[in-house]
Design a protein around this motif. Structure first.
Motif, PDB file in Angstrom:
ATOM      1  N   ARG A  40      54.107  23.471  33.531  1.00 38.65           N
ATOM      2  CA  ARG A  40      54.438  24.383  32.443  1.00 38.65           C
ATOM      3  C   ARG A  40      53.715  25.722  32.624  1.00 38.65           C
ATOM      4  O   ARG A  40      54.301  26.799  32.444  1.00 38.65           O
ATOM      5  N   GLU A 112      61.946  24.930  22.345  1.00 39.14           N
ATOM      6  CA  GLU A 112      61.172  25.927  23.093  1.00 39.14           C
ATOM      7  C   GLU A 112      61.502  27.346  22.621  1.00 39.14           C
ATOM      8  O   GLU A 112      60.635  28.221  22.606  1.00 39.14           O
ATOM      9  N   SER A 123      57.567  25.468  24.892  1.00 43.79           N
ATOM     10  CA  SER A 123      58.013  24.553  25.948  1.00 43.79           C
ATOM     11  C   SER A 123      58.471  23.258  25.314  1.00 43.79           C
ATOM     12  O   SER A 123      58.079  22.929  24.196  1.00 43.79           O
ATOM     13  N   VAL A 138      60.794  26.061  29.490  1.00 42.78           N
ATOM     14  CA  VAL A 138      59.706  26.961  29.101  1.00 42.78           C
ATOM     15  C   VAL A 138      60.341  28.298  28.738  1.00 42.78           C
ATOM     16  O   VAL A 138      61.187  28.812  29.476  1.00 42.78           O
TER      17      VAL A 138
END
Length: 599
Positions: A40, A112, A123, A138
């Motif tokens: 991430r 997200e 995310s 993301v």
């Protein structure tokens, strides 16, 4: 025992396997979370780079902006191989690397996207129906300074298939390792269980033989491990007889302890006349030690002929005997002796049990009580007889003679006063001896206190022209009961006045006197006179009740014979001492010493 060994092996394997499995699950979960967090962070950095390289188009035309962003999204897909999506603040898709924007749903409610619009980045991980696999999304908010929500949101998507395949490989390795570990653990556990159960089998077999009275059987000592449970069983079996013997010895020790701490002497004599038991108190009464007497004949106690003779009589004619004998070794004592014939060791012949008790003090107290009663009776009888005799004389006619009647009535009054004083002193002495009147201690200024005593007795001294000389160190204080201390000093000064001829002198001195150890300070009060003095043979008895050195003078002075006894008891209640020094014809000196502070 084989079943126990199998259960122990299975238990070890399960403990080891469950521990390794729990560790593997924890490690796999941690690996997954850490990898996703790193992915991430990496994707967010790539989004920031992408936004910097391809900024959001500065145009109000949505169609033109969508065409531009669609081109950039496909271009980025070709370069990086990741899906990118451009989304307006209202959730409409302007560009997507994998789909035409017009065919896509509104993304405003995607997790997200909502998080990016709220915090600047967001995310989420979810299953993609389009790609049929789990994806990580993301998103970041771009150009936030241009409006409340900025021009829009850029989202990056990446498949988690590689991560999950890596985890699947790890789980396969873990399962394989766990199976291998189970095999190794099973072998090791069986070996350990065998090492534990084999000595237990030997010890159990030996314990069974010991339980069948085979006490000679022994097994090798085990180590400090789980064998302890069976070792306790072995101890119970192997030492069953020893435990009984120890119990017998313990009972003997307790019995000996009881005998040694009894206030009575106990002597046991066997049928052959040998002493088998001789306790500590018997040593004190008869003056010889246990070592000298046990195992030897009672006839060897030559210092006590009467006792030996009494024992011989009971051995010849068994019967319980209760006697009181006076022994003179190691010191004079009156002993109460109980002799009881008793059977010993199951034999038909009988030995003797002697119980000795020192009754010297009891008999002395009984004698003192008898003497006290006799003295009280005598002392009370004398004034009562005088009163009765003179009253009868008056009734017989002497009352008509005024002078004789006055004389007789004066005598009756004097004898009544004397009787009243005697009864008062008896009650006072009884109260003091029984401690029914506790002392109330307080600081006493001795110079002022002795001055008051002198003032009270000065008229009595003036009648005989006796000089009272009372002196005390200045500022001398004493902790005592003022009333009781007054009784002590008053009695001593009155004695000095009563037994001093006319024109004599009575001196009272109070001073500090150090104790022999030098740690405690005492006050010494000395009362001396120039009277008739006390013979040396009478000095040890002057503090006894009703004891008088000069009975005629004592009665003529109105004394009851209890004053000095009261003084002695009150002094002891003050934790002090009193003694007397006297020379016949030269006078007497009473020395009273009291602690400056009461303990």
């Amino acid at each position: 025992m084989t079943k126990f060994r199998f259960k122990l092996t299975v238990l070890f394997v399960l403990l080891i396997g469950s521990s390794v499995l729990a560790a593997g699950l924890l490690m796999g979960n941690s690996y997954q979370k850490n990898h996703q967090a790193a992915l991430r962070d990496h994707m967010i950095r790539e989004l920031h780079v992408l936004n910097a390289a391809v900024p959001w188009p500065d145009t109000k035309d949505n169609a033109q902006a969508s065409e531009y962003l669609q081109q950039q999204a496909r271009r980025f897909k070709e370069i990086a191989g990741m899906r990118i999506t451009y989304i307006r603040p209202d959730g409409a898709v302007l560009g997507d690397s994998d789909h035409a924007p017009g065919t896509m749903d509104n993304h405003l409610n995607r997790e997200e996207v909502s998080e990016a619009l709220a915090t600047g980045s967001g995310s989420s991980i979810r299953y993609s129906d389009t790609l049929k696999e789990r994806m990580m999304y993301v998103a970041i908010l771009v150009n936030a300074e241009e409006g409340e929500n900025g021009p829009g949101v850029v989202r990056l998507a990446m498949s988690l298939g590689d991560v999950e395949r890596s985890l699947d490989n790890m789980w396969l390795a873990l399962i394989f390792g766990l199976l291998l570990l189970f095999v190794v653990a099973g072998a090791v556990s069986y070996r350990v269980a065998l090492g534990v159960t084999r000595p237990l089998e030997r010890m159990t077999a030996a314990a069974k033989r010991m339980a069948n009275m085979d006490y000679a059987t022994r097994v090798p000592e085990g180590g400090k491990d789980e064998v302890g449970e069976l070792a306790r069983a072995l101890n119970a079996m192997a030492s069953s007889l020893q435990d009984q013997l120890d119990e017998i010895r313990g009972n003997g020790t307790r019995l000996q302890s009881v005998l040694d701490n009894m206030p009575s002497g106990v002597v046991m004599i066997a049928p052959d006349g040998k002493i088998t038991l001789y306790n500590r108190e018997a040593e004190q009464f008869l003056g010889s030690s246990t070592r000298e007497r046990v195992g030897r004949s009672f006839a060897e106690i030559r210092q006590h002929y009467e006792l030996i003779h009494l024992i011989k009589e009971v051995l010849e004619q068994p019967a319980s005997v209760h006697e009181e004998l006076t022994v003179y070794y190691p010191e004079e004592r009156l002993l109460e002796i109980h002799i009881v014939p008793m059977t010993m060791n199951g034999d038909d012949e009988r030995g003797l049990l002697l119980v000795l008790q020192d009754v010297t003090a009891i008999r002395r107290l009984e004698r003192m009580r008898s003497e006290f009663v006799a003295n009280v009776s005598h002392e009370l009888k004398t004034p009562v007889a005088a009163v009765k005799g003179f009253a009868e004389t008056l009734l017989a006619g002497a009352v008509n003679d005024e002078e004789t009647a006055r004389s007789f009535l004066t005598i009756i009054q004097d004898e009544s006063d004397r009787l009243n004083r005697l009864i008062g002193d008896i009650l006072e002495l009884s109260k003091i001896e029984s401690r029914r009147a506790p002392l109330q201690f307080s600081p006493i200024d001795l110079p002022a206190f002795l001055g008051r005593m002198a003032e009270l007795l000065s008229p009595e001294a003036a009648k005989k022209s006796i000089e009272l000389d009372v002196r005390s160190e200045e500022g001398l204080f004493l902790e005592a009961d003022e009333d009781r201390l007054g009784q002590i000093v008053m009695n001593l000064m009155q004695n000095g006045i009563n037994y001093t001829p006319e024109g004599g002198k009575v001196k009272v001195r109070a001073e500090i006197a150090e104790a022999e150890d030098g740690e405690e300070e005492w006050v010494r009060i000395t009362v001396s006179d120039t009277g008739i003095g006390i013979p040396k043979k009478d000095i040890p008895r002057i503090f006894e009740r009703f004891y008088r050195v000069d009975k005629a003078r004592s009665r003529s002075s109105g004394g009851t014979g209890l004053g000095l006894s009261i003084v002695k008891h009150l002094t002891e209640l003050h934790h002090g001492t009193i003694r007397v020094e006297s020379t016949v014809g030269a006078g007497s000196k009473f020395i009273l010493e009291l602690p400056l502070l009461q303990p």
